[in-house]
Write a protein that holds these residues in place. Structure first.
Motif, PDB file in Angstrom:
ATOM      1  N   TYR A 211      44.146  26.503  43.720  1.00 59.38           N
ATOM      2  CA  TYR A 211      44.764  26.895  44.986  1.00 59.38           C
ATOM      3  C   TYR A 211      44.392  28.323  45.372  1.00 59.38           C
ATOM      4  CZ  TYR A 211      47.677  22.728  45.284  1.00 59.38           C
ATOM      5  OH  TYR A 211      48.111  21.432  45.419  1.00 59.38           O
ATOM      6  N   TRP A 212      43.914  29.105  44.413  1.00 60.44           N
ATOM      7  CA  TRP A 212      43.523  30.486  44.687  1.00 60.44           C
ATOM      8  C   TRP A 212      42.059  30.580  45.122  1.00 60.44           C
ATOM      9  CZ3 TRP A 212      47.217  29.052  41.349  1.00 60.44           C
ATOM     10  CH2 TRP A 212      48.421  29.765  41.361  1.00 60.44           C
ATOM     11  N   GLN A 213      41.367  29.441  45.225  1.00 58.77           N
ATOM     12  CA  GLN A 213      39.932  29.487  45.505  1.00 58.77           C
ATOM     13  C   GLN A 213      39.504  28.662  46.709  1.00 58.77           C
ATOM     14  OE1 GLN A 213      38.759  28.007  41.662  1.00 58.77           O
ATOM     15  NE2 GLN A 213      38.383  30.064  40.846  1.00 58.77           N
ATOM     16  N   VAL A 214      40.425  27.975  47.356  1.00 57.89           N
ATOM     17  CA  VAL A 214      40.018  27.044  48.420  1.00 57.89           C
ATOM     18  C   VAL A 214      40.292  27.645  49.801  1.00 57.89           C
ATOM     19  CG1 VAL A 214      40.230  24.932  47.082  1.00 57.89           C
ATOM     20  CG2 VAL A 214      42.254  25.890  48.165  1.00 57.89           C
ATOM     21  N   HIS A 215      39.870  28.877  49.984  1.00 54.06           N
ATOM     22  CA  HIS A 215      40.147  29.568  51.243  1.00 54.06           C
ATOM     23  C   HIS A 215      39.465  28.913  52.443  1.00 54.06           C
ATOM     24  CE1 HIS A 215      41.724  32.366  48.459  1.00 54.06           C
ATOM     25  NE2 HIS A 215      40.550  32.774  48.031  1.00 54.06           N
ATOM     26  N   THR A 216      38.355  28.250  52.196  1.00 55.73           N
ATOM     27  CA  THR A 216      37.637  27.605  53.294  1.00 55.73           C
ATOM     28  C   THR A 216      38.514  26.596  54.016  1.00 55.73           C
ATOM     29  OG1 THR A 216      35.560  27.870  52.078  1.00 55.73           O
ATOM     30  CG2 THR A 216      35.569  26.319  53.914  1.00 55.73           C
ATOM     31  N   ALA A 266      39.570  35.480  45.544  1.00 56.01           N
ATOM     32  CA  ALA A 266      39.595  34.222  44.785  1.00 56.01           C
ATOM     33  C   ALA A 266      40.105  34.421  43.366  1.00 56.01           C
ATOM     34  CB  ALA A 266      38.194  33.621  44.743  1.00 56.01           C
ATOM     35  N   THR A 267      40.986  35.384  43.166  1.00 58.06           N
ATOM     36  CA  THR A 267      41.601  35.595  41.854  1.00 58.06           C
ATOM     37  C   THR A 267      43.103  35.410  41.991  1.00 58.06           C
ATOM     38  OG1 THR A 267      41.772  37.957  42.314  1.00 58.06           O
ATOM     39  CG2 THR A 267      39.803  37.215  41.149  1.00 58.06           C
ATOM     40  N   ARG A 268      43.820  35.568  40.897  1.00 60.58           N
ATOM     41  CA  ARG A 268      45.266  35.398  40.935  1.00 60.58           C
ATOM     42  C   ARG A 268      45.947  36.768  40.924  1.00 60.58           C
ATOM     43  NH1 ARG A 268      47.588  30.425  37.392  1.00 60.58           N
ATOM     44  NH2 ARG A 268      46.114  28.824  38.029  1.00 60.58           N
ATOM     45  N   PRO A 269      46.099  37.403  42.078  1.00 63.24           N
ATOM     46  CA  PRO A 269      46.826  38.660  42.096  1.00 63.24           C
ATOM     47  C   PRO A 269      48.317  38.400  41.891  1.00 63.24           C
ATOM     48  CG  PRO A 269      46.326  37.970  44.314  1.00 63.24           C
ATOM     49  CD  PRO A 269      45.664  36.987  43.403  1.00 63.24           C
ATOM     50  N   ASP A 270      49.048  39.450  41.737  1.00 66.07           N
ATOM     51  CA  ASP A 270      50.488  39.311  41.575  1.00 66.07           C
ATOM     52  C   ASP A 270      51.074  38.546  42.755  1.00 66.07           C
ATOM     53  OD1 ASP A 270      53.305  40.961  42.335  1.00 66.07           O
ATOM     54  OD2 ASP A 270      53.114  40.187  40.298  1.00 66.07           O
ATOM     55  N   LEU A 271      51.862  37.504  42.466  1.00 62.74           N
ATOM     56  CA  LEU A 271      52.377  36.627  43.514  1.00 62.74           C
ATOM     57  C   LEU A 271      53.254  37.392  44.496  1.00 62.74           C
ATOM     58  CD1 LEU A 271      52.772  33.857  44.755  1.00 62.74           C
ATOM     59  CD2 LEU A 271      54.620  33.451  43.128  1.00 62.74           C
ATOM     60  N   ILE A 272      54.108  38.299  43.989  1.00 59.28           N
ATOM     61  CA  ILE A 272      54.995  39.053  44.870  1.00 59.28           C
ATOM     62  C   ILE A 272      54.173  39.917  45.823  1.00 59.28           C
ATOM     63  CG2 ILE A 272      56.842  40.745  44.967  1.00 59.28           C
ATOM     64  CD1 ILE A 272      57.652  38.024  43.881  1.00 59.28           C
ATOM     65  N   ALA A 273      53.140  40.553  45.297  1.00 55.23           N
ATOM     66  CA  ALA A 273      52.296  41.389  46.154  1.00 55.23           C
ATOM     67  C   ALA A 273      51.627  40.544  47.224  1.00 55.23           C
ATOM     68  CB  ALA A 273      51.242  42.106  45.302  1.00 55.23           C
ATOM     69  N   ARG A 274      51.181  39.350  46.855  1.00 52.61           N
ATOM     70  CA  ARG A 274      50.530  38.473  47.822  1.00 52.61           C
ATOM     71  C   ARG A 274      51.516  38.067  48.923  1.00 52.61           C
ATOM     72  NH1 ARG A 274      46.305  34.447  47.853  1.00 52.61           N
ATOM     73  NH2 ARG A 274      45.707  34.968  45.738  1.00 52.61           N
ATOM     74  N   LEU A 275      52.730  37.727  48.541  1.00 54.79           N
ATOM     75  CA  LEU A 275      53.728  37.304  49.522  1.00 54.79           C
ATOM     76  C   LEU A 275      54.110  38.448  50.455  1.00 54.79           C
ATOM     77  CD1 LEU A 275      56.062  35.054  47.348  1.00 54.79           C
ATOM     78  CD2 LEU A 275      54.419  34.334  49.084  1.00 54.79           C
ATOM     79  N   VAL A 276      54.203  39.666  49.904  1.00 53.61           N
ATOM     80  CA  VAL A 276      54.527  40.827  50.740  1.00 53.61           C
ATOM     81  C   VAL A 276      53.419  41.061  51.751  1.00 53.61           C
ATOM     82  CG1 VAL A 276      54.832  43.321  50.722  1.00 53.61           C
ATOM     83  CG2 VAL A 276      56.020  41.910  49.044  1.00 53.61           C
ATOM     84  N   ARG A 277      52.171  40.955  51.312  1.00 47.81           N
ATOM     85  CA  ARG A 277      51.052  41.140  52.239  1.00 47.81           C
ATOM     86  C   ARG A 277      51.050  40.070  53.315  1.00 47.81           C
ATOM     87  NH1 ARG A 277      48.033  42.247  47.509  1.00 47.81           N
ATOM     88  NH2 ARG A 277      47.060  40.208  47.595  1.00 47.81           N
ATOM     89  N   ALA A 278      51.434  38.850  52.952  1.00 51.75           N
ATOM     90  CA  ALA A 278      51.441  37.759  53.922  1.00 51.75           C
ATOM     91  C   ALA A 278      52.615  37.853  54.882  1.00 51.75           C
ATOM     92  CB  ALA A 278      51.474  36.412  53.204  1.00 51.75           C
ATOM     93  N   ALA A 279      53.710  38.504  54.450  1.00 52.71           N
ATOM     94  CA  ALA A 279      54.922  38.513  55.277  1.00 52.71           C
ATOM     95  C   ALA A 279      54.742  39.335  56.538  1.00 52.71           C
ATOM     96  CB  ALA A 279      56.100  39.047  54.460  1.00 52.71           C
ATOM     97  N   ALA A 280      54.091  40.477  56.431  1.00 50.32           N
ATOM     98  CA  ALA A 280      54.001  41.384  57.583  1.00 50.32           C
ATOM     99  C   ALA A 280      53.324  40.740  58.787  1.00 50.32           C
ATOM    100  CB  ALA A 280      53.285  42.674  57.164  1.00 50.32           C
ATOM    101  N   PRO A 281      52.094  40.208  58.655  1.00 49.13           N
ATOM    102  CA  PRO A 281      51.493  39.574  59.836  1.00 49.13           C
ATOM    103  C   PRO A 281      52.246  38.339  60.294  1.00 49.13           C
ATOM    104  CG  PRO A 281      50.140  39.191  57.888  1.00 49.13           C
ATOM    105  CD  PRO A 281      51.171  40.198  57.514  1.00 49.13           C
ATOM    106  N   GLY A 282      52.868  37.590  59.349  1.00 53.61           N
ATOM    107  CA  GLY A 282      53.639  36.419  59.749  1.00 53.61           C
ATOM    108  C   GLY A 282      54.840  36.791  60.592  1.00 53.61           C
TER     109      GLY A 282
END
Length: 302
Positions: A211-216, A266-282
């Motif tokens: 799931y961390w690699q299928v960005h396409t 395409a790596t597994r960064p910290d999940l919380i950091a990923r969610l925080v980054r995704a929250a702002a534009p959302g």
């Protein structure tokens, strides 16, 4: 008639603007009471949904933004194939893991319970061919929410990451507005669009991944939303249709969420950091709709 039932229906009328309640409130309450069953104590779920939808429409009408409600079915016709195409790619490129690819134990031919969610998302475009697609969308939303909670509890199942689930749920919420009785060609359009986008994405993504690699896949779904939203809004603006830019604005939230996942490493960064980054534009994308409604109301004032 139960006086408590009357008061509960009247409480639901708070969904409507004050001016509308003053003029039509008694009439609405009396209508629902006439349709109530003997001994009924609480408003039926269908009545609650009708009142909430009606209140939202009246608020939009009061702000001269009725084009938003009318544009929802157009946005849904883009969201449904995007959700189905994304689900198909995730099913075939992530969940389907023969033992020669991943030497791990997993349930059947799939990596996790997430496969059941993606299978459920393939149903709405099919059911749209024969009848209402909304029940199938509700089913897919329920299954997705269920596996999000139950997946990590199952043996050998890491679950579907939240940053994958959230865009899918956003697509599903928009897809709920798919018209119940569209024209014949509109019934076929979601299935055809989903098939084309799935085939093109699978042609590019030849190698299975996590799931961390299928960005396409997420970028393809975001591209479908952007293309459809821009085309629909362009045609509506050219025709001076009141729906105007609303289809594009409605699709902006799932589009941003999909694009955010699509540009992650395409790596597994910290999940919380990923969610925080995704929250702002959302959150910013979500704020566009009420802001547009407010601007629309101000522009219409004399």
């Amino acid at each position: 008639m139960n006086p408590h039932l009357r008061s509960r229906y009247r409480a639901l009328l708070r969904c409507y603007p004050a001016a509308y309640r003053a003029e039509h409130g008694d009439e609405l309450v009396d209508m629902y009471l006439d349709l109530a069953h003997p001994g009924q104590r609480f408003p039926r779920p269908g009545d609650v949904a009708d009142l909430v939808r009606g209140g939202a429409r009246q608020h939009l009408r009061a702000r001269q933004a009725t084009g938003l409600a009318d544009a929802l079915p157009l946005a849904a016709m883009a969201a449904m194939p995007a959700a189905a195409a994304l689900a198909a790619v995730l099913l075939l490129r992530v969940e389907y893991v023969p033992d020669m690819v991943f030497q791990i134990r997993h349930p059947g031919p799939f990596l996790s319970l997430g496969a059941f969610a993606w299978l459920a998302w393939l149903l709405p475009p099919v059911t749209a061919l024969a009848g209402p697609a909304r029940p199938a969308v509700w089913l897919a939303l329920a299954v997705t929410a269920g596996i999000t909670v139950a997946g990590p509890l199952a043996p050998y199942d890491e679950g579907v990451p939240l940053f994958v689930v959230v865009p899918q749920l956003a697509l599903g919420v928009v897809a709920l507005a798919f018209p119940a009785r569209p024209a014949a060609w509109l019934r076929l359009a979601p299935l055809a669009a989903a098939a084309v986008v799935t085939a093109l994405t699978l042609a590019v993504m030849r190698v299975p991944g996590t799931y961390w690699q299928v960005h396409t896949a997420h970028l393809a779904a975001a591209g479908l939303l952007a293309t459809t939203g821009l085309a629909a809004s362009g045609v509506l603006l050219a025709r001076r249709d009141r729906r105007g830019l609303w289809p594009l604005l409605i699709l902006l939230v799932p589009m941003v969420l999909l694009a955010q996942v699509g540009v992650e490493p395409a790596t597994r960064p910290d999940l919380i950091a990923r969610l925080v980054r995704a929250a702002a534009p959302g959150v910013l994308a979500l704020a566009v709709l009420p802001l547009a409604v407010l601007i629309s109301g101000r522009r219409q004032r004399p």
